[in-house]
Structure formats: structure tokens, C-alpha cells
Design a protein around this motif. Structure first.
Motif, short mmCIF file in Angstrom:
data_model
loop_
_atom_site.label_atom_id
_atom_site.label_comp_id
_atom_site.label_asym_id
_atom_site.label_seq_id
_atom_site.Cartn_x
_atom_site.Cartn_y
_atom_site.Cartn_z
N PRO A 108 0.87 -1.43 0.19
CA PRO A 108 0.49 -0.06 -0.43
C PRO A 108 0.98 1.33 0.45
O PRO A 108 0.23 2.14 -0.61
CB PRO A 108 -0.66 -0.34 1.55
N GLU A 109 2.00 0.58 0.42
CA GLU A 109 2.68 2.54 0.17
C GLU A 109 3.44 2.39 -0.89
O GLU A 109 4.15 3.70 -0.84
CB GLU A 109 4.09 2.25 1.73
N GLN A 150 1.83 4.66 -5.13
CA GLN A 150 2.53 5.06 -6.54
C GLN A 150 3.70 4.88 -7.49
O GLN A 150 3.58 6.31 -9.00
CB GLN A 150 2.91 6.62 -5.06
N ASP A 177 1.26 4.23 -9.89
CA ASP A 177 0.46 4.89 -10.88
C ASP A 177 -0.13 5.01 -12.36
O ASP A 177 -0.35 5.72 -12.25
CB ASP A 177 0.97 6.54 -9.66
N ALA A 236 -1.28 3.57 6.78
CA ALA A 236 -0.98 2.76 4.85
C ALA A 236 -2.40 3.26 4.30
O ALA A 236 -2.63 2.54 3.13
CB ALA A 236 0.61 2.38 4.77
N TYR A 237 -3.18 1.60 5.08
CA TYR A 237 -4.33 0.72 4.31
C TYR A 237 -5.46 1.90 4.14
O TYR A 237 -5.95 1.25 3.22
CB TYR A 237 -4.34 -0.17 5.06
N THR A 238 -5.22 3.03 5.18
CA THR A 238 -6.26 3.55 4.87
C THR A 238 -6.73 4.27 3.76
O THR A 238 -7.68 5.66 3.51
CB THR A 238 -6.43 4.90 6.56
N GLN A 239 -5.55 4.55 3.24
CA GLN A 239 -5.58 5.40 1.70
C GLN A 239 -6.49 4.72 0.19
O GLN A 239 -6.23 5.14 -0.36
CB GLN A 239 -3.87 5.75 1.39
N LEU A 240 -6.13 3.57 0.51
CA LEU A 240 -7.20 2.55 0.02
C LEU A 240 -8.86 2.48 -0.48
O LEU A 240 -9.13 2.18 -1.80
CB LEU A 240 -6.69 1.12 0.26
N TYR A 285 -9.69 5.24 -2.04
CA TYR A 285 -9.88 5.92 -3.33
C TYR A 285 -9.60 4.80 -4.63
O TYR A 285 -9.88 5.61 -5.59
CB TYR A 285 -8.75 7.33 -3.15
N GLN A 322 -14.81 1.30 4.83
CA GLN A 322 -13.14 2.33 3.69
C GLN A 322 -13.20 2.50 3.00
O GLN A 322 -12.77 2.96 2.00
CB GLN A 322 -12.63 1.75 5.25
#
Length: 701
Positions: A116-117, A120, A123, A152-156, A158, A186
Motif C-alpha cells: 500500500p505504501e 505511487q 500510478d 498505510a491501508y487507510t488510503q486505499l 480512493y 473504508q
């Protein structure tokens, strides 16, 4: 997606004839373009739920995974099965990344794994329509209700907004109700289909012992397990090192493993364990998440885990091949105090402490441990398991129906709005502030349990939780709630038997037979290890222990028979079949054994069914559909029937032009005994199965 096509792909790339429970349903949902949440225990076959669709989907599958070791293990396994896959992470050089980017651009890969980190990094390739499927492994990491929260998982979240037309498949081995709902919220997949597999790992025996003289108990446990692999989980790095040193002094091949050890050394320890060079790993919970080693025969918890999710996931690393395996947990008051300190000041401290309390209750339980474990995840067994220390040495039970009804009635009248302590206060008629403030003294159940002590009520309610009649809502201030099963006790007069809380239960030790070093299984295991060293890959990526056990039992002595072994796909048949068959034949000759006539007793009916379908004039595809197996399996059945002199006309399945080409190739090839050589010679234009049938026809002329 056509069922026969799915089964063909399953057999060809993964070596299995049939799907496990839920796999086909999940895969079909992916092809229908639906979002899915999969809760499937370790070893239950989660990976196939996205790896198989990835092979058949038109564009690349993006897999988000938390650990480099886990990614490498998965990618190595896929490549060994003939599936093009790669991973990207921050440890790679720029040149390594560019080579992978080029593969992505050229559509040479079916799966790409990223942490997850590191999203980018890929991307520039993430365009809606160019990604067929997004799989999020270890999805519980996104939830603060889960046991292994990772920011880091909380950005997923999107991903669904960016790729609205791409199905998302979230997968985890362990998640309670609160965590499951939070994952979907989430990840922005509220309508996701939820697939919850059984958590019942029947092959794992469960045992809990007091944490006194632990090393002596471990040494005794290992006495007759000198050739087996296992993991000992410890709370501290220091304990892993001290324990490993003691085990080494006793002659065991043991190593410590924790995050403080140099990265290269950790990798070497992990590789040695995977390849059976080391027998025992003494580890913190940092070890095991990236390990797909299928022949771990036991797991010991030197210290109590912080929650049941972590405990279940860690014991789940044993017996992934389906064979009998053992688990042992030591518990002590000192461990509880230490874990309480770890939980203090955490963002979700209250949840962590409640889950630790549940872990403690499991350790001190007087009822079937498997019932408790499964009930925690919302699965309720009707009968005791018979494969835990409590079932093997049960306490004395009494009819506790009235006690149960009093507790359940109280919670029913409270509308599930209070935790265990308040429920007990009401039952005992306490006059404290919480009772007076909420007018609980007005309830009809107030004071109906005055004759039972506070401590005994606590034990009885814990038993009701363990029996699946109550559950703790961790996301609702730990309130006690009735389960569906409670209704039959309250309204249908179903009896409840409770354990006498005063009784001290003695634990029995399970006898273990020492395995013979001269067995065929051991010979095959040594061959597997030898090949693994030659190819510099983990031994289990060649065949797992369950496949070797099946070979030992079935004694396949031809390609057709070898292909019927569970876990043998086409590529593995091509790569390793000859050497394993040769070893089996040599062993049988050494022992002066004949192939057992009842060799395929369990499968004899299925051959008969295939023969009947053949005699009815069905095509290969029709036979496969009728039986619910792959076409590869039908081909193997037909060859076996032909070898056993049944009236099978192989000519009808091989076009004359193909037979002519195979015959010519036989005289032209340098290695006319290699099926792989024929397949490569024809550049895949003639299927593998057609080549086998053609060679069989030519040989019999």
C-alpha cells in the motif's frame, strides 16, 4: 464464465480437480463485475479467488499486499505454476523496476503485487479499464477494530472512486463483525458481497496449559517430533533468543527470528525454515505472515497472544496441507499484565483490552475450545469437537438451563445495552450508581441471581459466550448481545449444560506416533528437497506435503495417474513428474511391492462414471461438465481406462493431422520421451492432452 473453462484453468495451473467451498462462487462474482469481501481462514484457498480470474481476465490484476516476503512467496508460486507475475517495492533498483514497467506495458504480466505504501510506483499504469481486478489482501489492516491496524491501508478508499468499473476483492483470514463492516465502509464498497468461509480447521488440535516450567513442557512436547517443522511464538525478542539457544543445546535445529535481526540474516533464517534446513523458529509475531509453508506440523504460543484473531491466524500456519497438526498455548497472569501495558494509551485501547479479556477467557475455558474460537467469528458448532484438551478430558457438567435463562432474560430486557459487569450487578441486585441512574432496579430480572456469587456469575456468563449464546459487541462499548441460538433457550426450553466452575480439570497429553524415516513419503520429501536446492526455490512450491502423502498412498506410475494427484497441474507434471514417478517405481521395487489393486478405492467409482459417460457418446467437454471436473481430469481418466484394457477408442479424440505431426516429431526430436519437448516443438498449437493421447496410440501400434 464457463464452468468447464474455470475447472480446466484450476487443474492446469494449480493442480486441483475441484474448487474448495465458496471459491467458485467468489470467482464467478468477480467475473460478474461485483465487489466482494472474502473472509477465509489461513490455508482455505483465498489466493486462488483472485489468481485464477487474473489468468482469464483481459487486463492486469493489481494485488495489494502488506509484506515484501508475502509478495515474493506468492509471485514465486505463480511463476512455478506457469503464471506470469511480478512485484514492485521500495527495495528494488531502478533498473529492476523499469524491467517490470516494460513487462506491464507489453502486457506480459497477469498479476502485479504492490505494498500500500508503494502504490505511487505503479500510478502511471493505473487507468480505468486497464486494470481488470483489484485484490486487497490482509484487508483487516484497514480497520482500527481489526487486530493488525496499519495506517498505510487507510488510503486505499480512493481506489473505488478512481476505478468505478473495476471490481474490488478484499480478502482476510480473520475479521469479526465490526471489522467486516468497517472494511467495506473504508474501501467504499458498501454493496460488496460477503463470503464467509468456515473457520473450522478440524485437522488442528487445540490445547492450553498453565505457563509454568514452559521449557520443560516444550522439550517433552518435541521429544517424538524431531523431524517436524514448527513455530514457537513469543512476546519479546529476548525470549526468542533465549529459547532458541536452549533448544539448540538440546540438539534441535532452532533459530530466533525478530525485527531486530539484520534483514539478510532474517531472510536466510526464513529460507532455511522454508527449505527444511531449520526445524524450529522461535519468533515474535513478525514471523509467518509471508510464509506459505504447508508442512508446519505444530505451533506453540510461549506467551498469550493479545487477541483471538491473532491467535487464530498464528495457529492457522500449522497444517495448511490438511494433515493432522497440533497447537499448544501457555497462559499466565504475568502475560495478561504485560499485554495490558502494551494496550495502554493506544488509540483503540478500550477495544484492545476487551479483546485481550476475551483471549484470557478462552485460555481459562471449561468448554470445547473450538466452539469458542468459531463462535468468536460467528460460526456455531452444534457438537463438541473432540479434538481439544477440554473435549479429551471434559469437566463435570450440570443442568444450568435456569441460570442461563436468567442471564439471557436480563440481557434481553436491557436491549443489549450493557457490558458483562453491569449485567451481573443487575442479576445480583446491586445498589450501585449505574443501576440507580438507569432505574435497572425496576427490571423483572433485578436480583433474580442473588444466590450466585459475582465471580461465579462471571464464569457462567463467559461460558454462555463460549457456547455461542451471547456475543460481545466490541464496536458498541463491549455490550453483551444475544445470538440467534439464545432464542431456543429462552423460548423453546432448550437445555444448557454448564461446567462446574469449582472443578480443576487435568489436561491430558496426546500421544504421537514416530514417523518412519524409511517411508515412501520421506523418500519423496528428500527428492523434493533436492530439486528445491537445484532450482533455488522453496520446497513447498514444488509439491506440498498433502500431495506427497497422496502420492505415497496412490503410487502413480504413469503420467496419467500422476496427473490425478491433487496439487499436480500440467506444468508441474512436465517439470517434475518423471523424477517423482521414477522414485515411486524404485521404492516399490525395493520393497517388492505390487501396485495395490484397490489403489484408487476412493476414486474407483469416478472412473466407472467416466466410462459410463464415454459409452453414452458424450464429448470430453460434456463429460467434464456432467462430472463437475476439468477436461484434463477426463483425459487422464480415459488414458487410465485405456491402460486397464477398457474399450476406449483414443483415435476419436486425436485429429489425423495432429497424429501425423506427432508421429513425425517423435522421429525428429532430440528427446522424444519428453512431453514438454513436443509441446514446445508445436509452439502450443497441439494441446498437451492431445500429444499424450497421440503418443499412446503410436506406442500401441
Amino acid at each position: 464464465m464457463n464452468e468447464v473453462k474455470l475447472l480446466d484453468t484450476l487443474k492446469e495451473y494449480f493442480g486441483y480437480e475441484k474448487f474448495r467451498p465458496l471459491q467458485k462462487k467468489i470467482i464467478q462474482s468477480v467475473f460478474d463485475g461485483k465487489d466482494n469481501l472474502v473472509i477465509m481462514p489461513t490455508g482455505g484457498g483465498k489466493s486462488i479467488c483472485y489468481q485464477l480470474p487474473a489468468i482469464l481476465l483481459p487486463e492486469i490484476t493489481l494485488v495489494i499486499s502488506p509484506l515484501i516476503a508475502l509478495m515474493k512467496d506468492q509471485v514465486d508460486g505463480l511463476n512455478a505454476n506457469g503464471v506470469p507475475a511480478a512485484y514492485l517495492n521500495s527495495s528494488q533498483t531502478e533498473d529492476q523496476r523499469e524491467a517490470i514497467f516494460k513487462q506491464i506495458e507489453n502486457k506480459e504480466l497477469k498479476l502485479i503485487y504492490v505494498a500500500p505504501e508503494s502504490l505511487q510506483i505503479v500510478d502511471r499504469f493505473l487507468v480505468d479499464g486497464k486494470v481488470s481486478l483489484i485484490a486487497i489482501d490482509e484487508a483487516h489492516c484497514i480497520s482500527s477494530w481489526g487486530h493488525d491496524f496499519r495506517p498505510a491501508y487507510t488510503q486505499l478508499g480512493y481506489l473505488k472512486n478512481r476505478f468505478p468499473s473495476t471490481p474490488i476483492l478484499a480478502l482476510t483470514a480473520t475479521a469479526d463483525k465490526a471489522t467486516r463492516n468497517d472494511i467495506c465502509r473504508q474501501l467504499n464498497i458498501p454493496a460488496a458481497k460477503k463470503h464467509i468461509a468456515s473457520f473450522d480447521r478440524k485437522n488442528l488440535s487445540l490445547e492450553v496449559k498453565p505457563g509454568i516450567k514452559r521449557f520443560e513442557q516444550i522439550a517433552k512436547f518435541l521429544k517424538n517430533r524431531t523431524s517436524e517443522s514448527g513455530i514457537v511464538y513469543c512476546l519479546s525478542r529476548k525470549t526468542t533468543e533465549e529459547l532458541a539457544a536452549k533448544l539448540k543445546a538440546k540438539g534441535f535445529k532452532a533459530e530466533a527470528y525478530h525485527a531486530g535481526i539484520d534483514h539478510d540474516q532474517r531472510s536466510q533464517i526464513q529460507d532455511d525454515f522454508i527449505n527444511d534446513e531449520k526445524q524450529i523458529i522461535c519468533a515474535t509475531i513478525a514471523f509467518g505472515m509471508g510464509i506459505d509453508k504447508s508442512n508446519i506440523r505444530w505451533v506453540i504460543h510461549y506467551n498469550m497472544p493479545k487477541n483471538l484473531e491473532g491467535y487464530y491466524q498464528e495457529i492457522g500456519r500449522a497444517g495448511r496441507d490438511g494433515l493432522e497438526s497440533e497447537t499448544l498455548l501457555f497462559h499466565s497472569y504475568a502475560d495478561v499484565i504485560q499485554l495490558q501495558k502494551f494496550a495502554s494509551n493506544a488509540k483503540n485501547e478500550e477495544v484492545q483490552l476487551a479483546k485481550l479479556d476475551r483471549m484470557k477467557q478462552y485460555s481459562e475455558a471449561l468448554s470445547c475450545r473450538r466452539k469458542i474460537l468459531l463462535g468468536y467469528f460467528g460460526e456455531y458448532l452444534q457438537e463438541d469437537c473432540g479434538n481439544c484438551d477440554i473435549c479429551r478430558n471434559p469437566p463435570e457438567f450440570f443442568d444450568g438451563t435456569i441460570i442461563a435463562q436468567k442471564a439471557l432474560s436480563c440481557i434481553y430486557r436491557l436491549k443489549a445495552s450493557e457490558p458483562i459487569s453491569v449485567v451481573i450487578d443487575i442479576l445480583r441486585g446491586s445498589q450501585n450508581e449505574v443501576v440507580r441512574k438507569n432505574n435497572y432496579q425496576e427490571l423483572s430480572t433485578y436480583g433474580i441471581g442473588k444466590d450466585i456469587s459475582w465471580q461465579n456469575w462471571q464464569q457462567y456468563i463467559i461460558q454462555l459466550i463460549n457456547l455461542g449464546l451471547l456475543e460481545i459487541a466490541f464496536d458498541k462499548n463491549n455490550h453483551l448481545q444475544l445470538t440467534e441460538n439464545a432464542k431456543s433457550v429462552l423460548f423453546s426450553k432448550e437445555k444448557v449444560f454448564l461446567a462446574d466452575v469449582k472443578q480443576q480439570v487435568e489436561k491430558a497429553e496426546k500421544d504421537k506416533k514416530e514417523s518412519s524415516s524409511n517411508s515412501l513419503f520421506e523418500k519423496l520429501r528428500q527428492l523434493r528437497l533436492s530439486i528445491a536446492k537445484e532450482e533455488d526455490i522453496p520446497a513447498y512450491l514444488i509439491f506440498n506435503d498433502a500431495a506427497l502423502k497422496d502420492m505415497e498412498k496412490q503410487r502413480p506410475m504413469s503420467d496419467a495417474e500422476f496427473l490425478l494427484i491433487d496439487g499436480v497441474g500440467r506444468k508441474k507434471m512436465e517439470d517434475y513428474g518423471y523424477r517423482f514417478i521414477k522414485e515411486i517405481i524404485a521404492f516399490s521395487k525395493d520393497k517388492r511391492e505390487k501396485k495395490p489393486k484397490t489403489k484408487r478405492s476412493k476414486k474407483s467409482n469416478t472412473f466407472k462414471e467416466t466410462l459410463e459417460l464415454y459409452e453414452r457418446g458424450l464429448s470430453i467437454e460434456e463429460m467434464a461438465k456432467e462430472k463437475g471436473v476439468s477436461t484434463n481430469t477426463i483425459y487422464a481418466h480415459l488414458i487410465k481406462l485405456y491402460d486397464e484394457e477398457e474399450e476406449i477408442n483414443l483415435h476419436q479424440f486425436v485429429p489425423k493431422s495432429d497424429l501425423k505431426a506427432i508421429k513425425k516429431a517423435k522421429s525428429d526430436l532430440n528427446d522424444p520421451n519428453s512431453l514438454k519437448a513436443y509441446f514446445e516443438h508445436f509452439e502450443g498449437a497441439i494441446p498437451y492432452e492431445t500429444i499424450k493421447l497421440g503418443l499412446k496410440i503410436i506406442a500401441d501400434k
